[in-house]
Design a protein around this motif. Sequence first.
Motif, short mmCIF file in Angstrom:
data_model
loop_
_atom_site.label_atom_id
_atom_site.label_comp_id
_atom_site.label_asym_id
_atom_site.label_seq_id
_atom_site.Cartn_x
_atom_site.Cartn_y
_atom_site.Cartn_z
N TYR A 179 0.99 -1.13 0.11
CA TYR A 179 -0.06 -0.29 -0.12
C TYR A 179 0.76 1.10 -0.02
CZ TYR A 179 -3.57 3.35 0.85
OH TYR A 179 -4.02 4.22 1.64
N TRP A 180 2.29 1.23 1.08
CA TRP A 180 2.61 2.22 1.14
C TRP A 180 3.08 2.63 -0.17
CZ3 TRP A 180 8.23 2.46 0.45
CH2 TRP A 180 8.75 4.50 0.98
N VAL A 181 4.06 1.52 -0.71
CA VAL A 181 4.66 1.72 -2.38
C VAL A 181 3.91 1.99 -3.83
CG1 VAL A 181 5.81 1.10 -4.19
CG2 VAL A 181 6.22 0.02 -1.71
N HIS A 182 1.79 1.95 -3.26
CA HIS A 182 1.47 2.03 -4.19
C HIS A 182 1.15 3.33 -4.04
CE1 HIS A 182 -2.25 1.20 -7.63
NE2 HIS A 182 -2.90 2.55 -6.18
N ARG A 183 0.89 3.70 -2.66
CA ARG A 183 0.45 5.16 -2.81
C ARG A 183 1.84 6.22 -3.25
NH1 ARG A 183 -3.80 7.31 -2.07
NH2 ARG A 183 -3.15 8.96 -1.11
N CYS A 184 3.30 5.76 -2.79
CA CYS A 184 4.52 6.22 -3.35
C CYS A 184 3.90 7.04 -5.05
CB CYS A 184 5.33 6.05 -3.59
SG CYS A 184 5.72 6.13 -1.01
N THR A 227 4.19 0.28 -15.56
CA THR A 227 4.88 -0.23 -15.92
C THR A 227 6.13 -0.70 -15.30
OG1 THR A 227 5.92 2.28 -14.43
CG2 THR A 227 4.66 2.50 -16.51
N PHE A 228 7.24 -1.12 -15.86
CA PHE A 228 8.42 -1.63 -15.14
C PHE A 228 8.76 -1.78 -14.26
CE2 PHE A 228 12.99 -2.55 -15.43
CZ PHE A 228 13.02 -4.12 -15.69
N LEU A 229 9.39 -0.30 -14.03
CA LEU A 229 9.68 0.53 -12.62
C LEU A 229 8.64 -0.07 -11.51
CD1 LEU A 229 11.61 2.31 -10.40
CD2 LEU A 229 10.00 3.96 -11.07
N GLU A 230 7.66 -0.01 -11.51
CA GLU A 230 6.17 0.07 -11.06
C GLU A 230 6.04 -1.62 -10.88
OE1 GLU A 230 2.27 1.77 -10.81
OE2 GLU A 230 3.21 2.01 -13.10
N HIS A 231 6.40 -2.37 -11.13
CA HIS A 231 6.36 -4.15 -11.33
C HIS A 231 7.85 -3.96 -10.16
CE1 HIS A 231 2.68 -5.41 -12.72
NE2 HIS A 231 2.44 -4.39 -12.95
N LEU A 232 8.78 -3.41 -10.66
CA LEU A 232 9.90 -3.92 -10.39
C LEU A 232 10.24 -3.22 -8.77
CD1 LEU A 232 13.13 -4.95 -11.38
CD2 LEU A 232 13.65 -2.33 -11.81
N ALA A 233 9.41 -3.31 -8.55
CA ALA A 233 9.25 -1.55 -7.12
C ALA A 233 8.46 -3.05 -5.98
CB ALA A 233 9.00 -0.95 -6.95
N LEU A 234 7.11 -3.18 -6.96
CA LEU A 234 6.09 -4.08 -5.89
C LEU A 234 6.57 -5.54 -6.30
CD1 LEU A 234 2.83 -2.18 -7.60
CD2 LEU A 234 4.10 -2.80 -5.10
#
Length: 243
Positions: A140-145, A174-181
Amino acid sequence: MVAPLSAWPWENFGIYKYLLYGPLLAKVLYTRILEGSFKDDWCLHILIICVARSSLHQLWSTYVNMLFLTRNRRINQHGYDFKQIDKEWDWDNFILLQALIASMACYIGPPFIENAPLWNAKGFITILSLHVGISEPLYYWVHRCFHKSYLFNQYHSIHHSSPVLHPFTGATATFLEHLALTPVIGLPIIGSCMMGNGSRITIYGYLLVFDFLRCLGHCNVEVVPHQLFETLPSLRYLLYTPT
């Protein structure tokens, strides 16, 4: 100018991106032909999980488009246009990304799935606790970022640009989102296995339930009757729906 890590590395590969699964398949066939058994369980299970996750999304997509079943329960009555279909065409990029990360993990650390038993009751409790206590809040925190101005405009806006929700919408990012999640999603699995409580059923189950709920939340068809939330208001904090 395109923002760094917003495009997928295999964006221009087209259908040939699936050749990236080749090394996993080659490893499985190698052990089968030369050793006479599917000894390399890790690579085999990665491929099976990828097929299962892709099939789950496709089944949700098929269900959503069965208007004779869903017409009266659709939230947004508009149809899907070709622009949205083209934008979400490569929705399965995240499955390929996580398969590649998992395959690299087997060379960095011990093959968790290969050493895990079929079922472990403690593993179910462990993975659930790690999800509720760490993974879900962190997700949730990463998504909010990604909802902050720069990250939203450069990376996350594509996820919110679809006019009508679809199971593929939840996977389109995007690639960065899935890379972070991806590490956030994998944390309960890795944690339960490192504690010695992992099992194959919990690994399969966690990933498929995670995808199932994400598809549910983006399916544009209300599956859960609203009367249930009126009777049990606190249920909305445990289960999210398209509404």
